[in-house]
Design a protein around this motif. Structure first.
Motif: not given
Length: 158
Positions: A7-8, A11, A15, A68, A71-72, A75
């Motif tokens: 996930i990191e 992200k 970005e 974004i 996806f947020n 999570y």
């Protein structure tokens, strides 16, 4: 594969995609409004083309923001025993080759390379996504890769 680590990376990739879109939109906007883009004759379409490009680049920025946000929202979903949006899964073929997929709400085709492991983002609407949705660990499915139909087994759902 650790889902939090994945996930990191995801992200970061989203970005980076957003920043690339913002830079392209800003550049296209500057080109569209630059004094040299002004039409000199009725047949000069540079300013119109620049404006269309700027609009398209702005839409890329909007799409990146939406991705974004989407996806947020996933999570926060709890792990599931079956494959759902937000699942990170591994599948193994008959030869023992392991493939990793992330079922995302958008951005199908996004490829992440994490410590020499490739993870492809697919959406539930994609052909493979339709096959995988709601399957569980140890379920098997057939899929054609590189022109050959292969048997796969789902080995992990994170």
């Amino acid at each position: 594969m650790n889902k939090q680590h994945f996930i990191e990376h995801l992200k970061f990739a989203l970005e980076a995609k957003l920043q690339e879109a913002v830079q392209a939109a800003n550049s296209a906007r500057e080109d569209a409004t630059h004094e040299q883009s002004a039409a000199e004759t009725q047949y000069d379409s540079l300013s119109i083309e620049s404006a269309y490009l700027a609009q398209g680049q702005s839409e890329r920025v909007d799409d990146a923001h939406k991705a974004i946000k989407a996806f947020n929202e996933i999570y926060e979903l709890c792990p599931s025993e079956s494959i759902v949006i937000g699942s990170l899964i591994s599948c193994e073929n008959e030869a023992g080759d392991l493939y990793w997929y992330f079922i995302g709400p958008t951005e199908g085709g996004l490829k992440l390379d994490i410590k020499s492991t490739v993870v492809w983002t697919i959406t539930p609407a994609s052909p493979l996504g339709k096959v995988l949705m709601n399957k569980k660990v140890h379920d098997e499915f057939e899929w054609t890769m590189h022109g050959a139909t292969q048997e796969f087994e789902i080995t992990r759902i994170l």
